[in-house]
Design a protein around this motif. Structure first.
Motif, short mmCIF file in Angstrom:
data_model
loop_
_atom_site.label_atom_id
_atom_site.label_comp_id
_atom_site.label_asym_id
_atom_site.label_seq_id
_atom_site.Cartn_x
_atom_site.Cartn_y
_atom_site.Cartn_z
N SER A 15 1.13 -1.20 0.19
CA SER A 15 -0.26 -0.03 -0.09
C SER A 15 0.91 1.17 0.10
CB SER A 15 -0.96 -0.10 1.15
OG SER A 15 -0.09 0.22 2.53
N VAL A 16 1.95 1.13 0.86
CA VAL A 16 2.94 2.32 0.73
C VAL A 16 3.60 2.62 -0.37
CG1 VAL A 16 4.97 3.32 1.88
CG2 VAL A 16 3.12 2.03 3.29
N LEU A 17 4.02 1.26 -1.18
CA LEU A 17 4.61 1.49 -2.35
C LEU A 17 3.96 2.01 -3.33
CD1 LEU A 17 6.81 -2.04 -2.39
CD2 LEU A 17 7.61 0.41 -1.68
N VAL A 18 2.54 1.68 -3.27
CA VAL A 18 1.64 2.15 -4.41
C VAL A 18 1.39 3.63 -4.21
CG1 VAL A 18 -0.79 2.26 -5.05
CG2 VAL A 18 0.31 -0.07 -4.84
N LEU A 19 1.36 4.23 -3.01
CA LEU A 19 1.04 5.54 -2.76
C LEU A 19 2.49 6.52 -3.29
CD1 LEU A 19 -0.65 7.96 -1.90
CD2 LEU A 19 0.16 7.43 0.42
N LEU A 20 3.47 5.91 -3.05
CA LEU A 20 4.95 6.42 -3.37
C LEU A 20 4.97 6.40 -4.83
CD1 LEU A 20 7.38 5.01 -0.49
CD2 LEU A 20 6.54 7.56 -1.20
N LEU A 21 4.59 5.20 -5.48
CA LEU A 21 4.46 5.22 -6.99
C LEU A 21 3.88 6.27 -7.74
CD1 LEU A 21 5.51 3.54 -9.48
CD2 LEU A 21 3.34 2.24 -9.20
N LYS A 22 2.67 6.49 -7.19
CA LYS A 22 1.85 7.61 -7.27
C LYS A 22 2.35 8.84 -7.36
CE LYS A 22 -2.63 10.09 -6.93
NZ LYS A 22 -3.58 10.20 -6.23
N ILE A 23 2.87 9.28 -6.30
CA ILE A 23 3.77 10.67 -6.06
C ILE A 23 4.96 10.82 -6.81
CG2 ILE A 23 4.60 11.87 -4.27
CD1 ILE A 23 2.88 10.64 -2.12
N HIS A 24 5.83 9.86 -6.91
CA HIS A 24 7.09 9.66 -7.86
C HIS A 24 6.96 9.97 -9.23
CE1 HIS A 24 10.05 9.80 -4.56
NE2 HIS A 24 9.18 8.99 -3.97
N THR A 25 5.97 9.24 -9.93
CA THR A 25 5.83 8.97 -11.21
C THR A 25 5.08 10.12 -11.66
OG1 THR A 25 4.20 7.38 -11.01
CG2 THR A 25 6.37 6.46 -11.25
N ILE A 26 3.75 10.13 -11.06
CA ILE A 26 2.64 10.98 -11.46
C ILE A 26 2.91 12.33 -10.92
CG2 ILE A 26 0.26 11.40 -11.96
CD1 ILE A 26 -0.31 8.48 -11.35
N LYS A 27 3.85 12.56 -9.86
CA LYS A 27 4.00 14.02 -9.46
C LYS A 27 2.69 14.58 -8.96
CE LYS A 27 8.45 14.04 -9.83
NZ LYS A 27 8.43 12.78 -10.33
N SER A 28 1.69 13.52 -8.32
CA SER A 28 0.43 13.94 -7.84
C SER A 28 0.16 13.32 -6.78
CB SER A 28 -0.65 13.65 -8.91
OG SER A 28 -1.96 13.97 -8.42
N CYS A 29 -0.68 13.90 -5.71
CA CYS A 29 -1.14 13.51 -4.52
C CYS A 29 -2.69 13.60 -4.38
CB CYS A 29 -0.43 14.08 -3.27
SG CYS A 29 -0.73 15.95 -3.17
N ALA A 30 -3.21 13.78 -5.75
CA ALA A 30 -4.59 14.05 -5.86
C ALA A 30 -5.52 12.99 -5.09
CB ALA A 30 -5.30 14.28 -7.29
N LEU A 149 -4.83 4.29 -8.63
CA LEU A 149 -3.79 4.16 -7.53
C LEU A 149 -4.07 4.59 -6.17
CD1 LEU A 149 -0.61 5.39 -9.60
CD2 LEU A 149 -1.08 3.03 -9.13
N THR A 150 -4.79 5.60 -6.09
CA THR A 150 -5.45 5.84 -4.63
C THR A 150 -6.30 4.87 -4.38
OG1 THR A 150 -5.40 8.30 -5.28
CG2 THR A 150 -6.70 7.81 -3.56
N GLY A 151 -7.23 4.36 -5.19
CA GLY A 151 -8.26 3.31 -4.78
C GLY A 151 -7.48 2.22 -4.41
N GLN A 152 -6.35 1.78 -4.99
CA GLN A 152 -5.53 0.41 -4.72
C GLN A 152 -4.86 0.98 -3.32
OE1 GLN A 152 -2.83 -0.34 -7.83
NE2 GLN A 152 -4.51 -0.42 -9.60
N TYR A 153 -4.29 1.93 -3.21
CA TYR A 153 -3.87 2.33 -1.98
C TYR A 153 -4.64 2.08 -0.91
CZ TYR A 153 -2.32 5.10 2.18
OH TYR A 153 -2.01 5.79 3.34
N VAL A 154 -6.04 2.49 -0.73
CA VAL A 154 -6.78 2.32 0.13
C VAL A 154 -7.26 0.79 0.55
CG1 VAL A 154 -9.06 3.17 1.30
CG2 VAL A 154 -7.67 4.84 0.07
N PHE A 155 -7.45 0.25 -0.45
CA PHE A 155 -7.73 -1.13 -0.66
C PHE A 155 -6.88 -2.02 0.02
CE2 PHE A 155 -7.75 -5.51 -2.66
CZ PHE A 155 -8.77 -5.95 -2.20
N LEU A 156 -5.43 -1.61 -0.36
CA LEU A 156 -4.67 -2.58 0.43
C LEU A 156 -4.24 -2.31 1.86
CD1 LEU A 156 -1.83 -2.20 -2.36
CD2 LEU A 156 -2.92 -4.22 -2.13
N LEU A 157 -4.70 -1.29 1.94
CA LEU A 157 -4.55 -0.71 3.73
C LEU A 157 -5.92 -1.65 4.30
CD1 LEU A 157 -4.14 3.07 3.84
CD2 LEU A 157 -2.58 1.41 4.62
N GLY A 158 -6.97 -1.61 3.95
CA GLY A 158 -8.08 -2.29 4.25
C GLY A 158 -7.79 -3.71 4.21
N ALA A 159 -7.21 -4.41 3.29
CA ALA A 159 -6.80 -5.91 3.05
C ALA A 159 -5.75 -6.11 4.08
CB ALA A 159 -6.48 -6.23 1.93
#
Length: 215
Positions: A15-30, A149-159
């Motif tokens: 979950s953390v890696l997915v969020l970091l991937l989003k921030i680093h590659t897309i340069k977005s935290c939307a 990616l945001t959806g996957q991040y939250v899903f993985l946290l719940g999982a």
């Protein structure tokens, strides 16, 4: 360590890696709640104080350092990185997250297994983690349209929390005298908070549609 604990740890890490991937590659935290990340930082700081007093294993220490480092990295990017911080929706991320801290601290002072600084801080981190996702869920409900990616991040946290429940059940039946009501009840509450999100996540996956939460 049993398979459910390992799977839970790896899911949490993912979950953390997915969020970091989003921030680093897309340069977005939307769609990402800074309030939830700040609460997670507090959770990890208070839970991992035992690193200064005891050594469990190399695996345990590495995982603690990864979660501390990654959480503070996410917070730094959201606050200070020029491109990333522009995408942060401050006007929508308005949950008063610090109001969760004091009740959790008071509860930890009243309900704990041993009255010591480390034990109270550990218990506080357990109680706080049970509700740490609330700012993130509120933000997603307000924005409604959620990127993958945001959806996957939250899903993985719940999982991750769901897998830890299986870990506790397994340990209850395989380890003598294994009873931790504080952890169990807090973990169950945290997992239930994800129930609504899980429903809409699986509905969007089943129907091949973009994830949307009701207003």
């Amino acid at each position: 360590m049993n398979i459910f604990r390992l799977a839970g740890d790896m899911t949490h890490l993912a979950s953390v890696l997915v969020l970091l991937l989003k921030i680093h590659t897309i340069k977005s935290c939307a769609g990402v709640s800074l309030k939830t990340q700040e609460l997670y930082a507090l959770v990890f700081i208070t839970r991992y104080l035992d690193m200064f007093t005891s050594f469990v294993s190399i695996y345990n220490t590495i995982m603690k350092l990864i979660f501390l480092g990654s959480t503070f990295s996410i917070i730094w990017y959201m606050k200070h990185h020029k491109l990333v911080r522009r995408s942060y929706d401050k006007d929508q991320d308005t949950f008063r997250h610090w109001f969760l801290v004091l009740p959790c601290l008071l509860l930890a002072l009243l309900i704990h297994e041993k009255f010591s600084f480390l034990e109270v801080m550990w218990t506080f981190s357990i109680f706080l983690e049970a509700v740490v996702i609330l700012p993130q869920l509120v933000l997603l409900q307000r924005t409604r349209n959620i990127d993958n990616l945001t959806g996957q991040y939250v899903f993985l946290l719940g999982a991750y929390r769901a897998l830890y429940i299986l870990n506790w059940i397994y340990r209850y039946f395989t380890e003598p005298h294994y009873v931790h009501w504080i952890t169990w009840i807090s973990g169950l509450i945290q997992t239930l908070l994800y129930a609504d999100f899980f429903y809409y996540y699986f509905e969007s996956w089943k129907n091949h549609k973009k994830l949307q939460l009701p207003a």
